[in-house]
Design a protein around this motif. Structure first.
Motif, short mmCIF file in Angstrom:
data_model
loop_
_atom_site.label_atom_id
_atom_site.label_comp_id
_atom_site.label_asym_id
_atom_site.label_seq_id
_atom_site.Cartn_x
_atom_site.Cartn_y
_atom_site.Cartn_z
N MET A 117 -21.70 -19.07 132.90
CA MET A 117 -20.63 -20.06 133.04
C MET A 117 -20.44 -20.47 134.50
O MET A 117 -20.30 -21.66 134.81
N LEU B 193 -14.66 -25.71 134.34
CA LEU B 193 -14.05 -24.43 133.99
C LEU B 193 -12.62 -24.72 133.56
O LEU B 193 -11.75 -24.95 134.39
N ARG C 259 -11.41 -21.02 129.60
CA ARG C 259 -12.62 -20.36 130.08
C ARG C 259 -12.29 -19.37 131.19
O ARG C 259 -12.86 -18.28 131.25
#
Length: 118
Positions: free
Chosen positions: A86, A97, A101
């Motif tokens: 990520m 983001l 998340r």
């Protein structure tokens, strides 16, 4: 955890992250093609083969890692690669983001720390 386990874990995370990044690059550099030409271009793509190589090397280190830790602990520690992928997506591909998340990163990190302490 012993230093060997930590090293095996970190190498596996690095290989998995590198593989995901390479596959993403292969996907975006091979797009705008159609039919057979797409597949020819994709299978001739350096990034695709780098991804396969990273996954293969990561698989070897994953087996070594699992030989040193219980499966229930290993699979939880293995989830940390979600965070590295990520973050790499954010840095390399300007992916977003979101709040959820970031909360997920916090919970995964907390879980990995707790599992690592046992």
């Amino acid at each position: 955890m012993s230093i060997l386990i930590v090293i095996l874990w970190l190498i596996n995370i690095a290989c998995d992250t590198m593989g995901q990044i390479a596959f993403k690059y292969a996907a975006i550099t091979s797009k705008n093609q159609q039919g057979l030409h797409y597949w020819q271009k994709l299978f001739g793509n350096f990034w695709l083969w780098l991804g396969f190589a990273a996954y293969f090397i990561g698989f070897i280190f994953w087996l070594a890692f699992l030989s040193e830790v219980p499966l229930s602990q290993g699979i939880l520690l293995g989830s940390f690669n979600i965070i590295t992928v990520m973050l790499a997506g954010r840095i390399l591909f300007q992916e977003h983001l979101t709040l959820f998340r970031i909360i997920g990163i916090f919970f995964i990190t907390t879980g990995v720390v707790l599992v690592g302490l046992t």
